[in-house]
Design a protein around this motif. Structure first.
Motif, PDB file in Angstrom:
ATOM      1  N   SER A 200       3.215  -7.518   4.188  1.00 18.09           N
ATOM      2  CA  SER A 200       4.211  -7.258   3.189  1.00 18.09           C
ATOM      3  C   SER A 200       3.699  -5.409   2.666  1.00 18.09           C
ATOM      4  O   SER A 200       4.623  -4.734   1.887  1.00 18.09           O
ATOM      5  CB  SER A 200       4.259  -7.527   2.040  1.00 18.09           C
ATOM      6  OG  SER A 200       2.875  -7.371   1.773  1.00 18.09           O
ATOM      7  N   ALA A 202       3.058  -3.477   5.212  1.00 16.19           N
ATOM      8  CA  ALA A 202       3.147  -2.558   6.395  1.00 16.19           C
ATOM      9  C   ALA A 202       3.264  -1.630   6.695  1.00 16.19           C
ATOM     10  O   ALA A 202       4.847  -1.100   5.526  1.00 16.19           O
ATOM     11  CB  ALA A 202       3.236  -3.542   7.556  1.00 16.19           C
ATOM     12  N   LEU A 266      14.596   1.286   6.194  1.00 15.62           N
ATOM     13  CA  LEU A 266      15.089  -0.207   5.942  1.00 15.62           C
ATOM     14  C   LEU A 266      16.848  -0.035   5.786  1.00 15.62           C
ATOM     15  O   LEU A 266      17.102   0.825   5.297  1.00 15.62           O
ATOM     16  CB  LEU A 266      14.815  -0.496   4.440  1.00 15.62           C
ATOM     17  CG  LEU A 266      14.485  -1.810   3.823  1.00 15.62           C
ATOM     18  CD1 LEU A 266      15.160  -2.462   4.893  1.00 15.62           C
ATOM     19  CD2 LEU A 266      14.525  -2.541   2.860  1.00 15.62           C
ATOM     20  N   PHE A 269      19.644   0.672   2.633  1.00 14.53           N
ATOM     21  CA  PHE A 269      18.606   0.597   1.106  1.00 14.53           C
ATOM     22  C   PHE A 269      17.186   2.059   2.008  1.00 14.53           C
ATOM     23  O   PHE A 269      18.013   2.884   1.026  1.00 14.53           O
ATOM     24  CB  PHE A 269      17.531  -0.333   0.973  1.00 14.53           C
ATOM     25  CG  PHE A 269      16.468   0.047   0.088  1.00 14.53           C
ATOM     26  CD1 PHE A 269      17.188  -0.519  -1.947  1.00 14.53           C
ATOM     27  CD2 PHE A 269      15.040   0.782  -0.137  1.00 14.53           C
ATOM     28  CE1 PHE A 269      16.438   0.009  -2.493  1.00 14.53           C
ATOM     29  CE2 PHE A 269      14.304   0.402  -1.765  1.00 14.53           C
ATOM     30  CZ  PHE A 269      15.133   0.513  -2.388  1.00 14.53           C
TER      31      PHE A 269
ATOM     32  N   SER B 652      10.127   1.216   2.027  1.00 11.05           N
ATOM     33  CA  SER B 652      10.337   0.449   2.041  1.00 11.05           C
ATOM     34  C   SER B 652       9.164   0.262   3.023  1.00 11.05           C
ATOM     35  O   SER B 652       7.866   1.133   3.797  1.00 11.05           O
ATOM     36  CB  SER B 652      11.337  -0.199   3.348  1.00 11.05           C
ATOM     37  OG  SER B 652      10.964   0.676   4.125  1.00 11.05           O
ATOM     38  N   PHE B 653       7.745  -1.067   2.466  1.00  7.71           N
ATOM     39  CA  PHE B 653       6.955  -1.898   3.525  1.00  7.71           C
ATOM     40  C   PHE B 653       6.914  -2.908   3.501  1.00  7.71           C
ATOM     41  O   PHE B 653       7.409  -3.102   3.140  1.00  7.71           O
ATOM     42  CB  PHE B 653       5.625  -1.573   2.161  1.00  7.71           C
ATOM     43  CG  PHE B 653       5.018   0.295   2.123  1.00  7.71           C
ATOM     44  CD1 PHE B 653       4.875   0.981   2.840  1.00  7.71           C
ATOM     45  CD2 PHE B 653       5.786   0.409   0.885  1.00  7.71           C
ATOM     46  CE1 PHE B 653       4.791   2.726   2.145  1.00  7.71           C
ATOM     47  CE2 PHE B 653       5.436   2.108  -0.405  1.00  7.71           C
ATOM     48  CZ  PHE B 653       4.900   2.801   1.190  1.00  7.71           C
ATOM     49  N   GLY B 655       9.220  -3.928   5.682  1.00  4.02           N
ATOM     50  CA  GLY B 655      10.866  -4.635   5.399  1.00  4.02           C
ATOM     51  C   GLY B 655      11.413  -4.700   4.104  1.00  4.02           C
ATOM     52  O   GLY B 655      12.045  -4.989   4.541  1.00  4.02           O
ATOM     53  N   GLU B 656      10.329  -3.917   3.383  1.00 10.06           N
ATOM     54  CA  GLU B 656      10.212  -4.788   1.596  1.00 10.06           C
ATOM     55  C   GLU B 656      10.666  -3.816   1.439  1.00 10.06           C
ATOM     56  O   GLU B 656      10.375  -2.959   1.180  1.00 10.06           O
ATOM     57  CB  GLU B 656      10.001  -5.735   1.087  1.00 10.06           C
ATOM     58  CG  GLU B 656       9.280  -6.640   2.082  1.00 10.06           C
ATOM     59  CD  GLU B 656      10.080  -7.793   1.524  1.00 10.06           C
ATOM     60  OE1 GLU B 656      11.135  -7.627   0.935  1.00 10.06           O
ATOM     61  OE2 GLU B 656      10.778  -8.893   2.875  1.00 10.06           O
ATOM     62  N   GLU B 657      11.892  -3.752   0.573  1.00  9.51           N
ATOM     63  CA  GLU B 657      12.374  -2.259  -0.304  1.00  9.51           C
ATOM     64  C   GLU B 657      10.996  -1.463  -1.063  1.00  9.51           C
ATOM     65  O   GLU B 657      10.442  -2.856  -2.000  1.00  9.51           O
ATOM     66  CB  GLU B 657      13.526  -2.489  -1.716  1.00  9.51           C
ATOM     67  CG  GLU B 657      14.682  -2.957  -0.666  1.00  9.51           C
ATOM     68  CD  GLU B 657      16.134  -3.230  -1.321  1.00  9.51           C
ATOM     69  OE1 GLU B 657      15.479  -3.180  -2.559  1.00  9.51           O
ATOM     70  OE2 GLU B 657      16.639  -3.197  -1.006  1.00  9.51           O
TER      71      GLU B 657
END
Lengths: 479, 1021
Positions: A200, A202, A266, A269, B652-653, B655-657
């Motif tokens: 999470s 990465a 992403l 976003f 993002s990291f 694939g998460e905001e």
């Protein structure tokens, strides 16, 4: 009576409006001030996240950072930015806007890193998280100075004490001062950063990232043993080459352990414009950075990286949505090719904004270690052949610098390395950049006059010279 | 709803309701007669009262009247706007034939000043007035445009002619690099200049412009850039109900377009450019399908516009109450397709004598505007800019029914089809505004009055923008998006003040005003964005239909202003006049300790013509005035004394905001208002019974503590660096206003002229220079602000013609050491630039000031005449001595851009002696022939017939048969012709950004101003 009621009601309203004692107090609604920031670990993490953000800038890895590479023989500028012509041909003036692009983004990263380095030590928070945060700040500051130094040479070094003193208009540092600042930031980062992050997280820099960049710094400094030691921390660490070369450039696998550092994107976003710049116009792109025939010819016949790195005529590409499968044809590009490393399409159509921009891969570090070994009289076959073996190419024995030059060119094609490699190899008399660039190979590799007294570094943006009021001096040859 | 609004709304309703009560009049001795003008036309609506009594009437449609007076000693007073008041004793007459004479310039006229009125003759400050009559029924959306050219020292700087586009008003030069708009006071309510166009110009009774410190200091910290007081029409007491209808409609057309290349010529010249650069010609320029002329893009973009206005008004009054009610609709469809602006407005003004000592009243204004604002200011995406440059060989719509696109080749540039852009644009802004105030005025004792005003100014602005998916144009968008931005702004005003007027002995007159006021401002917005709308049809362009919420933000700001003010006017024997003014303002915009500002002003006048020794009979009035004072400008960015952290930095990291936060502003705790100091010397003279009137004023206006955005070194990063109060600016100049009015028999005419000569100089900046916005994607620098020069001068190289041959290049000492010459990068046909520093290299050190966008003189000239029923008005305005930087032409001559070119390039250098001003075509930028240089500076002076009106009023005997007391028909033209040397579309060019004044007079291919013709009628019932 009615009049009295009117009059009284008017006064009632009037007093309601008029006699507000707090009328002159200004409340910063919805704004956060530095007085109520830096409260806890969450604030520190937010401040660290913000250091990464400028990497996405159009003026940084979104596009402009790649413009400094258009001088090289691997790519033609293409696109429609007419000011790029004089960059590509080294005839630009210091006021060329491309030179100024990215200057501020890099210093904004430095400024945000400095803010963390100044404030995070005093925040009550988890110690591991503090160390990680300080480590990220050190790395990202060092990285910004690294990019400034490969492009412009010496630039002002702004550190914590300068921020506290409000001292931003400084003369430029020497190349050695830049490098020692970068080294000290990277060494601190190595001490502070964890070896790795969970999935999470990465994309955050880790110890391997810092060792990787340090390896590159040492190679630029020709400190061979330091480079080998540092590079082996990467090679022997949990940062193996991805099983497939292409894994590094596909959204599903782009955050694999080989990818030491990349701009995280992403879709919707937080994406970057880079994917748009490198793709064909009719496919939704802006058609910049076209690979040249010289680059195509450099690949060995069996090298799968050619197909993985470039769109080749006849290749079928799924653009998703209504467009669906399309054939790549030579008329989509002036040179006949486009890079395909940097873009992919959503199944619903449109360029996928989740495409990261690679900055540093383990493969690069393998080749740097191989180069350090060869240039210090050792055998670099192991590291070189590891990179070749991944793509099924035959191993080399007693590899030479020529092999390294070839391998870096095809492995890292379009990844913003070759021009800067050529510059350092020219300084070491390994290549002759003057002769290389002077050769006329048609419209897309026109003859370029490279002046060794002038062109090892780009000019400092004229705006910065103008506003510094005489403190910042222009690079040699541009006066 | 805001509770205060509710209260005020109820009160306004109540006041309006009571205004309809009409009293009946008592009658005794009968008298009747007719009233006519000098031409013998009956005058309806003339007000007739018995002096010293409230008995009165008005004349009928045919000029007849009848009333009863208390006795034969009575004196009847006849008043009518625009005519001299007459007092006629009744004596033994039972019928009267009264001829009203048109009034000339009246020294007894009242002039509206801050917190009161003054007789024109007594004014010692510098105030110019515009009669509402002069700006009626012009085809303009508001009074700011109508003001253009009418007042000396007031410049209305327009930046294009988009529908609803308002000019930026500059009083006595540009007073600061920051917001230099004047304060606008509408019926006593201080508000911002942006909103003055919400008023229907036909509702305006008069506009007063307070220019010097003495006149405007009463508004303290908001007065540094001058004050404009707008007074709307009110009803009159004892006046029967008058019903008026104004209607006009007309068309507008482009005056001029830019001549550009056709497709075959473009291809040929592009081939020439590549050949000149020694490069292979890209195949696309050989391709015959793009050498067929298909589209004149400017012609496709520009259409005929339509302007319409309809308003109705009801005005009148009883013995104790008067009212004015009006409603209006204005609609402008611009000449660029799909551009529009419309406004509905509604107004009720009423005043009531609620007893012998108490007067109450209200003003209520409701406005709703709706418009779209196409991008016409960008040299990257502007629609008119695009229409000049889009490839002429591409179709508007191709054979497959798709919009023509430049996606075919990078050689055709990153421009979208401009017709596609305007056809698919969906971006509307609606603003609804309530401006309402109530007052009560109590006469405490003779000459002493107490007045309280309360008001609210609330605006709700809603911007609704839908961006469609664009996949077949080069500036693509891969996801559709809806942006909704909703803003509420309130300003609440409370004022309490005392006025005292007294005559001591028979020569000393004293007027005093003193008061306390607070004004509170609230601004709140929410904005939200969704993307991914599966269906783009208009009925799906609502937030709920979007699948991804991509943005949502909101914020509030509050400002407060607390003030006390006082003014004293003293006159002795009408000869010696003194005015002293003081205001103290506390403002929440600044940190504690820097909040309070004190603004004094003094002025004195000497009416020489009132002296006993005065014996020059033809000079009926001669007055000298001198004034000095200090004013403030607090309209600077808020919260600059706070160190702000900006959140919402996106990354993002895995694939998460991830959201980041970073410092967005470095604080300056010392920030405070800007101060202006004005010294003003004036003379006012009237000749031949006031037929000729002249005003001359000289002023020096120094702005100190000007807030400057010091250009910061990039090594600070991107955080906003606050302004600092370190600049000094001076405007000085001369203003002249002249008027002449005469009547010969039935022919009367009136000429007025004004001119201002203003110099602007940045005297101190404490920085090497101030930066201006850059031009186009290459970020070309065009203007700088430098000490010792006017703000926003053009900055670049000096060109000295074109190198005609190799020998000229070899022999030019200016490039003797230039590596470009050594490397063969300078060729015949390239521009020769001046080597100002003499080092034999053309580089950035050779830049200098190459032009000044400010006019040396601005002027206006109005002439009107009437004969019998006909009337004619001509209004010219102009500017002289200003430079324009024609950046659009600069880019239009440069073949290194992938755009279409100006037709001028057919006159390029293409061999020795062929041109000395248009360089050769090349796709290289080696010599930067099109760098910022005086090659592209043009004389921007112009004189324009801004308005021409011809009207005819139907003789009363015809119109009255159908119940119309007055019927006038007219034709008005706007921008009829322009005399100018400027080669571009329009020499009226304004400021590029709203935020500051650092770039002016640069041609970005702004929305051109149209030529408009309207036909209209005014009916009085």
């Amino acid at each position: 009576m009615r009049k009295l009621v009117v009059l009284l009601s008017m006064f009632a309203v009037g007093l309601n409006i008029g006699c507000r004692e707090d009328l002159l107090e200004s409340t910063p609604y919805g704004l956060s001030t530095s007085a109520d920031f830096w409260r806890n670990g969450e604030d520190v993490v937010a401040a660290v996240n913000a250091i990464y953000e400028p990497l996405r800038d159009h003026d940084f890895y979104g596009h402009s950072e790649h413009t400094f590479s258009i001088v090289e023989d691997d790519q033609w500028r293409a696109g429609d930015h007419s000011e790029d012509q004089s960059i590509e041909e080294l005839t630009y003036d210091p006021s060329n806007p491309q030179l100024a692009a990215g200057w501020r983004s890099k210093y904004e990263m430095i400024s945000r890193a400095n803010a963390v380095l100044v404030n995070a030590p005093g925040v009550e928070m988890d110690e591991d998280l503090r160390n990680r945060s300080l480590g990220e700040a050190h790395f990202l500051r060092g990285f910004s100075y690294w990019r400034l130094h490969v492009i412009y040479g010496g630039t002002p070094i702004i550190l914590e004490e300068d921020v506290l003193a409000g001292n931003f208009n400084k003369p430029k540092a020497s190349i050695d001062e830049m490098r020692s600042q970068i080294e000290s930031d990277l060494l601190r980062a190595i001490e502070l950063l964890p070896v790795n992050h969970g999935a999470s997280e990465a994309g955050r820099v880790h110890r391997g990232t810092a060792y990787g960049l340090l390896t590159k710094l040492y190679v630029y400094q020709e400190r061979w043993q330091d480079a080998i030691d540092s590079g082996e921390e990467v090679i022997n660490g949990p940062y193996p080459l991805a099983p497939s070369f292409l894994d590094n450039f596909r959204i599903e696998t782009e955050n694999n352990p080989e990818m030491l550092f990349s701009v995280q994107a992403l879709d919707v976003f937080a994406s970057t414009a880079h994917r748009i710049y490198t793709t064909p116009r009719p496919w939704g792109g802006w058609d910049f950075h076209a690979p040249t025939q010289e680059l195509v010819d450099e690949f060995e016949p069996a090298d799968p990286r050619l197909d993985a790195s470039l769109f080749l005529p006849g290749e079928m590409v799924d653009l998703g949505g209504d467009a669906g499968m399309q054939e790549y044809t030579t008329d989509l590009s002036q040179t006949g090719y486009h890079f395909q490393k940097f873009a992919s399409w959503r199944t619903s159509g449109g360029l996928d904004g989740g495409q990261n921009v690679p900055i540093l891969r383990s493969a690069d570090v393998y080749l740097l270690v191989a180069e350090a070994k060869i240039r210090s009289g050792q055998n670099g076959d192991t590291e070189l052949n590891a990179v070749r073996a991944r793509v099924g190419l035959d191993p080399k024995t007693n590899a030479t610098m020529e092999d390294i030059i070839h391998e870096r060119r095809v492995e890292l094609a379009g990844e913003n390395q070759r021009y800067f490699d050529l510059l350092r190899w020219d300084k070491a008399n390994i290549v002759d950049i003057v002769a290389l660039l002077a050769e006329d190979r048609g419209n897309f590799n026109p003859p370029i006059t490279f002046d060794r007294n002038k062109h090892y570094y780009f000019a400092i943006p004229q705006r910065e010279i103008d506003v510094s009021n005489g403190i910042l001096e222009q690079n040699d040859g541009f006066l | 709803m805001n509770p205060i609004l509710t209260k005020l709304g109820k009160m306004a309703f109540f006041l309006v309701f009571t205004s309809f009560s009409v009293s009946l009049l008592a009658q005794q001795v009968p008298i009747s007669g007719t009233v006519s003008d000098q031409a013998g036309n009956p005058l309806p609506g003339v007000n007739i009262v018995v002096e010293g009594d409230n008995v009165g009437t008005i004349t009928e449609v045919d000029g007849k009247f009848s009333l009863a007076v208390p006795s034969t000693d009575a004196i009847l007073v006849f008043t009518y706007i625009g005519y001299q008041t007459q007092r006629i004793p009744v004596a033994n007459q039972s019928t009267l034939a009264v001829v009203m004479e048109e009034s000339i310039f009246e020294l007894e006229d009242l002039v509206v000043v801050g917190y009161g009125v003054q007789k024109k003759g007594d004014v010692t400050g510098t105030i110019s007035s515009v009669d509402g009559e002069d700006i009626q029924n012009l085809p303009v959306p508001g009074s700011s445009q109508a003001l253009q050219g009418r007042v000396a020292g007031v410049q209305v700087v327009r930046n294009g002619g988009a529908p609803g586009e308002r000019g930026r008003i500059r009083i006595r030069g540009t007073g600061t690099i920051n917001n230099a708009d004047p304060l606008v006071v509408i019926d006593g309510f201080p508000t911002s200049a942006e909103t003055m166009d919400d008023i229907n110009p036909n509702d305006i009774e008069s506009i007063e412009v307070l220019k010097d410190a003495s006149a405007s200091a009463i508004y303290g910290t908001r007065a540094a850039n001058g004050v404009i007081i707008i007074t709307t029409k009110k009803g009159e007491l004892n006046q029967g109900m008058k019903f008026r209808v104004n209607a006009y409609t007309g068309i507008s057309d482009a005056v001029k377009t830019v001549d550009v290349l056709d497709a075959p010529t473009l291809a040929a010249l592009k081939r020439e450019a590549y050949t000149n650069s020694g490069r292979d010609i890209p195949e696309i320029w050989e391709d015959p399908q793009f050498q067929v002329q298909r589209t004149d893009w400017q012609d496709e973009l520009l259409d005929q516009g339509i302007t319409q206005n309809l308003d109705i008004s009801l005005r009148g009054g009883s013995k104790t109450s008067s009212y004015a009610i009006s409603a209006a609709y204005y609609n402008e469809e611009g000449m660029i397709k799909n551009s529009f602006f419309e406004r509905f407005s509604f107004r009720i003004n009423s005043d009531h004598q609620a007893g012998e000592r108490l007067k109450i009243g209200e003003n209520l204004q409701l406005t709703r505007t709706n418009g779209n604002f196409l991008n016409t200011r960008s040299a990257q995406t502007g629609v008119y800019w695009s229409s000049i440059r889009f490839h002429p060989g591409l179709p508007v719509i191709d054979e497959n029914g798709n919009y023509g696109t430049s996606q075919v080749s990078g050689e055709f540039g990153d421009i979208n089809n401009p017709i596609f852009t305007v056809d698919t644009e969906d971006d509307q802004t609606t603003a609804t505004r309530l401006l309402a105030s109530v007052y009560g005025e109590l006469e405490i004792a003779k000459g002493l009055k107490f007045r309280a005003n309360f008001g609210v100014d609330g605006t709700i602005t809603d911007r609704d923008e839908f961006l469609i998916i664009i996949d077949d144009q080069i500036r693509a968008r891969d996801q559709n998006e809806l942006n909704r931005r909703y803003t509420e702004e309130y300003s609440l005003l409370a004022e309490y003040f005392l006025t005292y007027n007294q005559l001591f002995g028979d020569k000393h007159v004293l007027n005093l005003v003193a008061g306390y006021t607070t004004q509170q401002f609230q601004h709140e917005f929410v904005a939200t964005q969704r993307r991914d709308f599966p269906n783009e049809s208009p009925d799906q362009r609502f937030l709920d239909a979007g699948n991804t919420i991509t943005d949502s933000e909101g914020n509030r700001t509050e400002d407060g202003l607390v003030s006390v003010f006082a003014r004293a006017n003293y006159s002795y024997a009408n000869r010696y006049l003194l005015t002293a003014t003081f205001r103290a303002d506390g403002s929440s915009r600044f940190a504690e300790g820097n909040r309070w500002g004190y603004f004094p002003a003094f002025s004195a006048g000497w009416r020489v013509s009132e002296e006993r020794f005065w014996n020059i009979p033809f000079i009926s009035n001669l007055k000298f005035t001198v004034g000095w004072g200090q004013l403030g400008n607090q309209d600077v960015a808020r919260n600059q004394f706070l160190a702000l952290i900006g959140s919402g930095r996106r990354y993002s990291f895995g694939g998460e905001e991830a959201i980041g936060a970073a410092q967005s502003r470095i604080p300056n705790e010392d920030i405070t208002w800007e101060t202006s100091e004005i010294l003003d010397i004036g003379a006012e003279v009237s000749l031949w019974d006031n037929r000729v009137l002249a005003n001359i004023n000289y002023f020096i206006k120094d702005t100190e503590d000007m807030l400057l955005p010091v250009p910061v070194v990039g090594s600070i990063g991107r955080a906003l660096v606050p302004d600092r109060n370190i600049g000094e600016l001076r405007n000085q100049g001369l203003e002249i206003e002249l008027g002449y009015k005469n009547t010969i028999g039935e022919f009367s005419y009136h000429v007025s002229a004004n001119a201002a000569f203003i110099e602007n100089e940045a005297r101190s900046l404490n920085a090497p220079f101030l930066e201006s916005p850059r031009y186009g994607r290459p970020n070309q620098e065009i203007a700088r602000t430098l000490e010792g020069h006017p703000i926003a001068v053009f900055w670049g190289w000096r060109a000295e013609g074109i190198y005609q041959n190799e020998a000229e290049i070899a022999n030019d000492p200016g490039i003797a050491n230039d590596p470009r010459r050594e490397n063969g990068l300078i060729q015949p046909g390239d521009v020769r630039f001046q080597d100002l520093d003499g080092n034999g290299i053309i580089n950035d050190q050779d830049r200098t000031v190459i032009g000044d966008p400010h006019p040396d003189v601005t002027y206006g000239l109005q002439a009107s005449a009437s004969y019998k029923g006909f009337d004619l008005t001509l209004f010219f305005m102009g500017e002289a001595g200003k430079d324009i930087y024609n950046a659009d032409r600069m880019q239009g001559l440069d073949a290194s851009y992938p755009f279409n070119l100006y037709e001028d390039v057919t006159g390029r250098w293409n061999g020795e002696g062929t041109s000395n001003s248009i360089p050769r075509l090349t796709v290289d930028r080696n010599n930067l022939n099109h760098r910022t240089s005086d090659l592209f500076i043009e004389n921007g002076g112009f004189m324009r017939l801004k308005n021409l009106t011809v009207g005819y009023t139907l003789p009363g005997q015809y119109s009255s048969r159908v119940g119309i007391s007055r019927a006038r028909f007219y034709v008005t033209g706007q921008n009829i012709f322009t005399i100018t040397d400027y080669s571009g579309i329009d020499p009226e060019l304004g400021y590029i950004t709203q935020e500051n004044n650092l770039q002016l007079g640069v041609d970005y291919a702004q929305y051109p101003q149209a030529r408009t013709w309207i036909f209209g009628l005014t009916l009085d019932f």
